[in-house]
Enzyme design. Structure first.
Site, short mmCIF file in Angstrom:
data_model
loop_
_atom_site.label_atom_id
_atom_site.label_comp_id
_atom_site.label_asym_id
_atom_site.label_seq_id
_atom_site.Cartn_x
_atom_site.Cartn_y
_atom_site.Cartn_z
N ASP A 110 0.83 -1.20 0.00
CA ASP A 110 0.00 0.00 0.00
C ASP A 110 0.87 1.26 0.00
O ASP A 110 2.03 1.22 0.41
CB ASP A 110 -0.88 0.04 1.25
CG ASP A 110 -1.91 -1.07 1.24
OD1 ASP A 110 -2.23 -1.58 0.15
OD2 ASP A 110 -2.37 -1.45 2.34
N1 URA Z 1 -1.43 -5.96 3.75
C1 URA Z 1 -1.89 -4.69 3.78
O1 URA Z 1 -2.93 -4.42 4.37
N2 URA Z 1 -1.18 -3.75 3.17
C2 URA Z 1 -0.01 -4.00 2.53
O2 URA Z 1 0.61 -3.08 1.99
C3 URA Z 1 0.46 -5.32 2.51
C4 URA Z 1 -0.27 -6.29 3.12
#
Ligand code: URA
Length: 246
Positions: A110
């Site tokens: 993310d």
């Molecule tokens: N899980 C998430 O919620 N975000 C990420 O970036 C990776 C795994």
């Protein structure tokens, strides 16, 4: 290849040229960006004679590259794609300056997540790293908005029914009062955040510290380095010779 042309499916050829992973390449082919010997090819079963056919992507001739592998410590507030977002969020190209090959990031993190990302032009390996079928575990350090309750961890280990189906992590450990280490081998969007929110927690920081045998180690935020021979060998052994959990 001695004497005979190497026949490779068109999406795999694009991956060998570092254009995209095999899966993303399929979309590019369907969108009409690829020409072979002057003609647009939309047929995903088309096979290219590597080094013989003239293959163009968006009007430029593409050739298979030597394979390169890097790890990057993605900082917070960068997309995990190379290019900037339409909302002017920065992409990883701002961080990678001196890699001559066209590498692409494997899998995603993310915008506000941090940590280990693999960059490569090896589409075959990229596919295996990100596909849950190959069972490569990812380890995350997850800082929470409050102190974690022991019974919640026991429940987390049993899994939870999320809106897109059941999810069960491989492991969950308390590292500190508000810090968990979660191991999983899934690539579903926001999976860690959605999972802990099921138990009433909010993630305040998320750092990926391992992908299979690769470790983030002391690589500073925003920096990258080539994989060591030994790291690549261990990764390939795991991906190509390990049993597939089909
Ligand atoms: N899980 C998430 O919620 N975000 C990420 O970036 C990776 C795994």
């Amino acid at each position: 290849m001695e004497g005979r042309a190497l026949l490779v499916r068109i999406n795999r050829y694009l991956a060998m040229c570092g254009v995209a992973s095999r899966r993303s390449a399929e979309e590019l082919i369907k969108a009409g960006f690829v020409k072979v010997n002057g003609k647009v090819v939309n047929d995903l079963s088309f096979k290219v004679r590597a080094w013989v056919d003239r293959v163009e992507f968006k009007g430029k001739i593409i050739l298979p590259e030597g394979q390169v592998y890097y790890i990057l410590n993605k900082p917070c507030c960068y997309l995990s794609s190379l290019k900037d977002g339409i909302d002017s969020k920065k992409g990883l190209l701002h961080l990678i300056k001196n890699i001559p090959e066209r590498v692409f990031p494997v899998g995603r993190l993310d915008y506000n997540s941090e940590g280990l990302m693999l960059l490569t032009n090896d589409g075959e390996l990229a596919l295996r790293v990100s596909h849950p079928r190959y069972g490569l575990e990812k380890v995350y350090l997850v800082w929470m908005d409050k102190v974690i309750k022991e019974p919640h961890v026991r429940q987390m280990l049993k899994g939870a029914r999320l809106e897109d189906g059941f999810f069960s992590p491989d492991d969950v450990r308390i590292i500190k009062q508000n810090l968990l280490e979660i191991t999983l081998h899934e690539g579903r969007k926001h999976i860690v955040k959605r999972f802990v929110s099921y138990f009433g927690y909010r993630v305040v920081r998320l750092l990926r510290v391992a992908i299979g045998p690769l470790r983030l180690g002391a690589l500073p935020s925003g920096q990258y380095r080539p994989l060591k021979e030994s790291e690549l060998r261990t990764l390939k052994l795991k991906l190509y010779q390990g049993r597939v959990n089909a």
